[in-house]
Design an enzyme around this catalytic site. Structure first.
Site, mmCIF file in Angstrom:
data_model
loop_
_atom_site.group_PDB
_atom_site.id
_atom_site.type_symbol
_atom_site.label_atom_id
_atom_site.label_comp_id
_atom_site.label_asym_id
_atom_site.label_seq_id
_atom_site.Cartn_x
_atom_site.Cartn_y
_atom_site.Cartn_z
ATOM 1 N N SER A 96 0.847 -1.190 0.162
ATOM 2 C CA SER A 96 -0.012 0.036 0.008
ATOM 3 C C SER A 96 0.851 1.268 0.001
ATOM 4 O O SER A 96 0.143 2.415 -0.076
ATOM 5 C CB SER A 96 -0.975 -0.010 1.247
ATOM 6 N N LYS A 114 -6.085 4.802 8.763
ATOM 7 C CA LYS A 114 -4.924 5.490 7.940
ATOM 8 C C LYS A 114 -5.084 6.818 8.164
ATOM 9 O O LYS A 114 -3.979 7.823 8.141
ATOM 10 C CB LYS A 114 -4.376 4.809 6.825
#
Length: 265
Positions: free
Chosen positions: A159, A208
């Site tokens: 990611s 996140k």
């Protein structure tokens, strides 16, 4: 049995019927469930250092000084063999700093913790190589005598791909007009990258965004497919910018600096 029940009072009948239900709930409360609990993880500035080592090192080509930060983000999740029970799940649903995720979405490969860790590190290594290709393809530059090395230590998974590509572009070319991509800001985000510059979705976006906000980011780049999820639990003061390609991401960062139009969710 029916005749006996007919002679019982209504409260006693309800109490007898409730016993199996209570037993079922009691069993469920003790049984492990196929979920993983996640919370905001560390972030790392790809323009800077991680554990004292430069994240991106470029040799054989002229690089530019950068300002601001480009912070890739992570989540911390319970292990693949951890017992997650119904109380943990309910608690996670009611907390902003926790997320309840299907275990298979976090650990799709299965296996032991060591096997999963190796798989994630292999994913990161592959992601780093693809990020270099994507950045050089965007800049229409050949590697030639240039060498680009990426080091994010023991952070695993794919990611960080988008932000590694952005960091390489910023170090080599900036905004293409003498300035940098960040405009002095702290920019954070997430997303996989393909060699042709397509940005892919990832997991744990809501956690996140919180990690990004905690570490000083004011802008968060998110894969377009996960824009609504990021916006739904957006921390105050954090601007969510959806992107589908590396070109989108660079264009949005330039527009932030010049006051141009920037996409929103």
């Amino acid at each position: 049995m029916l005749s006996r029940l007919s002679r019982l009072s209504r409260p006693r009948v309800l109490a007898l019927c409730a016993l199996p239900v209570l037993a079922l709930f009691g069993t469920a409360a003790l049984a492990p469930l196929p979920f993983t609990l996640a919370r905001p993880g560390v972030t790392a500035d790809v323009l800077g250092k991680d554990d004292g080592r430069p994240v991106i090192t470029i040799t054989g080509a002229e690089t530019r000084s950068t300002d601001g930060q480009l912070r890739m983000t992570t989540i911390l999740a319970t292990g693949p063999k951890a017992d997650v029970r119904i109380g943990d799940v309910v608690d996670g649903w009611f907390r902003d700093d926790r997320a309840v995720m299907p275990r298979d979405s976090v650990y799709p490969t299965g296996g032991s913790e060591k096997e999963i860790e190796k798989h994630n590190l292999d994913d990161m290594k592959e992601s780093q190589n693809v990020a270099v290709d994507a950045a050089l393809n965007y800049l229409d530059r050949e590697a030639g005598s240039m060498r680009v090395e990426v080091d994010l230590g023991d952070i695993g998974g794919p990611s960080a791909g988008l932000f590694l590509s952005l960091g390489i572009i910023d170090k080599l070319d900036g905004n293409g007009s003498g300035g940098g991509l960040t405009g002095g800001r702290t920019i954070a985000g997430t997303g996989t990258i393909s060699a042709d510059g397509k940005v892919g979705a990832v997991g744990g976006v809501s956690m996140k965004t919180q990690a990004a906000h905690r570490d000083g980011a004011t802008v968060f780049l998110v894969p377009k497919a996960e824009c609504a999820q990021a916006e739904a639990e957006r921390p105050d003061g954090l601007r969510i910018v959806p992107v589908s390609t590396l070109k989108d991401a660079v264009g949005s960062l330039k527009a932030l600096e010049t006051g141009g139009k920037v996409p929103s969710c």
